[in-house]
Design a protein around this motif. Structure first.
Motif, PDB file in Angstrom:
ATOM      1  N   LYS A 445       0.826  -1.214   0.000  1.00 44.78           N
ATOM      2  CA  LYS A 445       0.000   0.000   0.000  1.00 44.78           C
ATOM      3  C   LYS A 445       0.852   1.253   0.000  1.00 44.78           C
ATOM      4  O   LYS A 445       2.028   1.224   0.363  1.00 44.78           O
ATOM      5  N   CYS A 446       0.219   2.350  -0.378  1.00 44.85           N
ATOM      6  CA  CYS A 446       0.904   3.644  -0.384  1.00 44.85           C
ATOM      7  C   CYS A 446       1.082   4.112   1.063  1.00 44.85           C
ATOM      8  O   CYS A 446       0.192   3.930   1.884  1.00 44.85           O
ATOM      9  N   ASP A 447       2.230   4.744   1.344  1.00 44.73           N
ATOM     10  CA  ASP A 447       2.473   5.242   2.699  1.00 44.73           C
ATOM     11  C   ASP A 447       1.511   6.357   3.077  1.00 44.73           C
ATOM     12  O   ASP A 447       1.166   6.518   4.231  1.00 44.73           O
ATOM     13  N   SER A 448       1.114   7.143   2.079  1.00 42.62           N
ATOM     14  CA  SER A 448       0.284   8.290   2.441  1.00 42.62           C
ATOM     15  C   SER A 448      -1.192   8.147   2.085  1.00 42.62           C
ATOM     16  O   SER A 448      -1.963   9.040   2.378  1.00 42.62           O
ATOM     17  N   CYS A 449      -1.556   7.025   1.461  1.00 40.69           N
ATOM     18  CA  CYS A 449      -2.976   6.853   1.129  1.00 40.69           C
ATOM     19  C   CYS A 449      -3.426   5.451   1.511  1.00 40.69           C
ATOM     20  O   CYS A 449      -2.618   4.541   1.609  1.00 40.69           O
ATOM     21  N   ASP A 450      -4.737   5.322   1.657  1.00 42.30           N
ATOM     22  CA  ASP A 450      -5.299   4.018   1.951  1.00 42.30           C
ATOM     23  C   ASP A 450      -5.617   3.327   0.623  1.00 42.30           C
ATOM     24  O   ASP A 450      -6.772   3.071   0.301  1.00 42.30           O
ATOM     25  N   LEU A 463       3.389   2.271  -8.138  1.00 39.17           N
ATOM     26  CA  LEU A 463       2.847   3.628  -8.213  1.00 39.17           C
ATOM     27  C   LEU A 463       1.523   3.726  -7.482  1.00 39.17           C
ATOM     28  O   LEU A 463       0.693   2.828  -7.574  1.00 39.17           O
ATOM     29  N   CYS A 464       1.345   4.842  -6.769  1.00 37.76           N
ATOM     30  CA  CYS A 464       0.038   5.133  -6.202  1.00 37.76           C
ATOM     31  C   CYS A 464      -0.714   5.941  -7.249  1.00 37.76           C
ATOM     32  O   CYS A 464      -0.293   7.030  -7.608  1.00 37.76           O
ATOM     33  N   HIS A 465      -1.823   5.410  -7.749  1.00 31.11           N
ATOM     34  CA  HIS A 465      -2.559   6.114  -8.795  1.00 31.11           C
ATOM     35  C   HIS A 465      -3.397   7.263  -8.244  1.00 31.11           C
ATOM     36  O   HIS A 465      -4.037   7.981  -8.992  1.00 31.11           O
ATOM     37  N   TYR A 466      -3.390   7.428  -6.934  1.00 28.07           N
ATOM     38  CA  TYR A 466      -4.156   8.526  -6.353  1.00 28.07           C
ATOM     39  C   TYR A 466      -3.301   9.738  -6.053  1.00 28.07           C
ATOM     40  O   TYR A 466      -3.693  10.858  -6.325  1.00 28.07           O
ATOM     41  N   CYS A 467      -2.092   9.518  -5.471  1.00 29.64           N
ATOM     42  CA  CYS A 467      -1.275  10.687  -5.140  1.00 29.64           C
ATOM     43  C   CYS A 467      -0.037  10.771  -6.016  1.00 29.64           C
ATOM     44  O   CYS A 467       0.706  11.743  -5.957  1.00 29.64           O
ATOM     45  N   GLY A 468       0.201   9.754  -6.824  1.00 26.56           N
ATOM     46  CA  GLY A 468       1.359   9.796  -7.722  1.00 26.56           C
ATOM     47  C   GLY A 468       2.662   9.329  -7.081  1.00 26.56           C
ATOM     48  O   GLY A 468       3.698   9.307  -7.748  1.00 26.56           O
TER      49      GLY A 468
HETATM   50 ZN    ZN Z   1      -0.722   7.606  -2.442  1.00 29.47          ZN
END
Ligand code: ZN
Ligand code: ADP
Ligand code: ZN
Length: 732
Positions: A445-450, A463-468
């Motif tokens: 998972k992304c460190d900064s998003c769920d 890649l996190c497709h939400y925060c990049g």
């Molecule tokens: Zn993210």
């Protein structure tokens, strides 16, 4: 004189009108000016001019200077700005930014000029040349050259003959230098395409219906290939002939070149293009061509609805159902609503065109609010391509774990062996949607998003497709250290890999956000495919619309369910639209086309309607569901989104807001169909914790919306972000 000025600071505290004095008679309503503000000089726009002020004239500071002679805004665009402020709940400064090319603010881009050297009319070159020094060979050559060519760019001449030769001739009076405005043209490489066609009877009827209807909005409901574009061009032509201007909106920039070619062929320099793919200079120049009246047709994506045109006669929104017409960041405007206001303001006609109208628009058309025009047949009378459903549950049972069903494989072989082209559609970029540990089941998972991370094989990243955010691909599970990793959910990169295995000699192109980063990335890929330099095009929804590839005879839709299972009330509608659009890419020319649609829920009614191109029955079902469940267009979905890096603060703000709104709810219960408070579906995004208050209220109740906004707005502060969204496309 005194001016009311909006200053370019997007902050609620300065969302006021400030007064300044001036004496420059070029300062008018709509002018951009520089004004003193505190210790600084900042930019602003004049929205009113008056002779007396309520304030002590001694205390009013003077305008520092006028930024351009021509007012950037007009009475019309100013009125539109007020409308956006009121309906989108944003500051005037934020609304203003929609109307000015961003490069114009802060003077980042300026007009450019060319120096032109011209020969003196009537000068006898043979006489003149005798007056030059014998050694001035370059000057002589230049003189003969100019005598022949009359006019030339300074830089070009200086390069060839030397700047001193040019200046020498000018000094002698044999040539003069003038400046001409240089237009940075975005049309390089776009050749005009002209097909001068005679409209069919149905198209003529459609045009007349728009023009003669007593309703200002017409819905042009026509299947793909029914000739809607010709209808648009004709309507634009009529407006131009009457001395009016026109706005033509298309959903995505990848669509623009085709439309632009046709518009350029028909209208030449009268068409200007506004979109984010242009360079800053190009956009600036195109904007001014519209503002100065040199170009009367604005074409572009949603923001072109704010084009600086006067006397608009027609506004066209092609593919009106497209999600990109709703802005997902503030100001959250609906392009169709803004267009309605603008059309009303200048007495223009608004045409909404689609093969799969939005549920809202079609309802308004059936209710008689819009003028409904139908084009049910394709121009070439070709039937729409046949759609075959591949039941992926059976494929899995049979042990097929490739992304392709056996039907699709066979059809691909057929298509390629005939030398035709195929399109494979999958709305997931990257290699795999998730990476999962086979030992402990941990999902990266992304460190900064769920949010789970998507594997991109090309650069071995997650890649996190939400925060990049970008992470290195793991070699072992970050939880238990196991090296056994499984890929969950296929993306376009993987599809290309698998296709290469199956068809080693096929030439494959991929088009998704990752392969179209560069300015002309879209065009390059599309042009290549169009020139048949590739056999298969794999892509996300970018390839779904508008493109006309005559040699495509097969479309494979890999995961038709993907958008069905979103918890959004629009998911059925979106799926129907997307499938119809993608299917429409097949068999557009002589050869008939085929579509293979892969799904895990082959009995889903939405898919059934889609494969039969049965919009009417899809609509009937959808509208009855919306009515029964009280969703738009029967209600408005209002979401107050509260987010903060500090979870406690977010939560307490949410509680306070919920409590305050509860008063309104209890007072006017009859207006509410739903009222609740919860964590947002995406609980954490970019390190911010997210909560929401969700409401469904009677549709179009502006008074209630205003009340809600006022109650909520005061809770905004530096640590807690609050936004209000009405019928947003994205409720994650
Ligand atoms: Zn993210
Ligand atoms: P739509 O926008 O409805 O999908 P298009 O406007 O792209 O349809 O038209 C489909 C095709 O039919 C295009 O190739 C177009 O050039 C052609 N076409 C449109 N109108 C006519 C006409 N009146 N006569 C001949 N060809 C036409
Ligand atoms: Zn593990």
């Amino acid at each position: 004189m005194f001016a009311d000025v909006i200053v370019d600071i997007n902050n609620v505290e300065v969302d006021k009108i400030f007064e300044y004095s001036f004496s420059d008679c070029d300062i008018k309503i709509g002018s951009r000016v520089a004004v003193p503000f505190g210790q600084k000089i900042i930019e602003g726009v004049v929205i009113g001019v008056k002779e007396v002020s309520k304030f002590d004239p001694e205390k009013i500071r003077p305008i520092h200077r006028l930024l351009e002679k021509t007012p950037a805004l007009t009475e019309e665009t100013l009125s539109l700005m007020e409308y956006v402020c009121k309906t989108c709940y944003v500051t005037r400064a934020a609304a203003l930014r929609l109307f000015l090319p961003s490069e114009m603010r802060k003077g980042k881009v300026k007009e450019q000029f060319n120096r032109i050297v011209s020969y003196i009319d009537g000068l006898d070159v043979n006489v003149a040349v005798t007056t030059l020094r014998k050694t001035a060979i370059k000057q002589k050559e230049l003189l003969y050259y100019l005598a022949e060519n009359k006019k030339c760019n300074f830089t070009v001449l200086a390069e060839r003959f030397g700047a001193s030769a040019v200046n020498g001739l000018v000094e002698k009076g044999y040539a003069i230098i003038t400046t001409e405005k240089r237009i940075r043209s975005p049309y390089k490489g776009i050749d005009a395409q002209n097909k001068n066609v005679e409209l069919t009877e149905k198209q003529k009827k459609a045009v007349n219906s728009v023009v003669n209807s007593d309703k200002s909005v017409s819905l042009l409901f026509g299947v793909t290939g029914s000739g809607k574009t010709e209808v648009y061009l004709n309507l634009i032509n009529r407006a131009i002939e009457k001395g009016k201007s026109a706005i033509m909106l298309v959903p995505e920039i990848s669509l623009t070149p085709q439309m632009l070619k046709q518009l350029r062929a028909r209208f030449g320099d009268n068409a200007a293009i506004l979109h984010s793919g242009l360079s800053a200079g190009e956009r600036f120049d195109e904007w001014w061509r519209l503002r100065n009246g040199e170009a009367k047709i604005a074409i572009g994506a949603r923001s072109a609805i704010f084009a600086p045109l006067e006397n608009v006669g027609i506004i066209i929104i092609d593919e009106e159902h497209d999600g990109s017409y709703t802005s997902e960041s503030a100001p959250r405007y609906s392009t169709v609503e803004v267009a309605k206001y603008r059309a009303e303001y200048c007495g223009a006609k608004l045409v909404l065109g689609s093969a799969t109208p939005s549920v809202e628009s079609y309802k308004y058309a059936l209710d008689g609010v819009y003028n409904l025009i139908e084009l049910p047949d394709r121009i070439n009378k070709k039937p729409l391509p046949e759609v075959e459903i591949a039941d992926m549950r059976k494929e899995v049972r049979r042990g097929n774990n490739t992304p392709f069903s056996s039907v699709l494989k066979t059809e691909l072989e057929n298509c390629l062996s005939k030398g035709n082209q195929a399109i494979i559609f999958l709305n997931q970029r990257g290699y795999s949607k998730t990476v999962i540990c086979t030992e402990c089941g941990h999902v990266q998972k992304c460190d900064s998003c769920d949010v789970s991370l998507t594997y991109h094989k090309e650069d071995e990243s997650l890649l996190c497709h939400y925060c990049g955010a970008k992470y290195k691909m793991i070699t072992a599970c970050t939880e238990c250290g196991s090296p056994f990793i499984r890929y969950g959910g296929t993306g376009t990169e993987r599809v290309v890999d698998e296709l290469k295995k199956l068809f080693p000699s096929a030439r494959i192109l991929r088009m998704d956000r990752d392969t179209t980063q560069s300015k002309e990335g879209h065009f390059k890929i599309l042009n290549k495919f169009s020139a048949r330099e590739a056999d298969i095009l794999v892509g996300t929804q970018m390839i779904a619309k508008g493109h006309d590839f005559p040699f495509v005879t097969l479309v494979g839709i890999l995961d038709a369910d993907m958008s069905l299972h979103f918890s959004d009330y629009r998911s059925g509608e979106r799926t129907f639209q997307l499938l119809t659009q993608v299917a429409g890419r097949s068999g557009r020319a002589e050869q008939s086309g085929k579509v293979v649609l892969q799904t895990y829920s082959p009995d889903n009614p939405v898919l059934r309607y889609a494969i039969n191109y049965d919009y009417e029955n899809f609509f009937k079902q959808e509208i009855s569901i919306r009515k029964a469940t009280a969703f738009p267009p029967f209600t408005d979905v209002v979401r107050i989104l509260i987010s903060s890096e500090d979870d406690d603060r977010a939560l307490s703000a949410t509680k306070a807001i919920y409590e305050e709104l509860s008063y309104i709810y209890n007072e006017q219960r009859e207006k509410f169909r739903f009222f609740g408070c919860m964590k947002a579906p995406l609980k954490r995004l970019q390190n911010k914790f997210r909560y929401q208050v969700l409401m469904r209220i009677n549709a179009n109740d502006r008074e209630l919306l205003d009340k809600v906004f006022i109650s909520v707005d005061k809770y905004k502060n530096r640590t807690v972000l609050i936004s209000m969204e009405v019928n947003s496309n994205n409720l994650t």
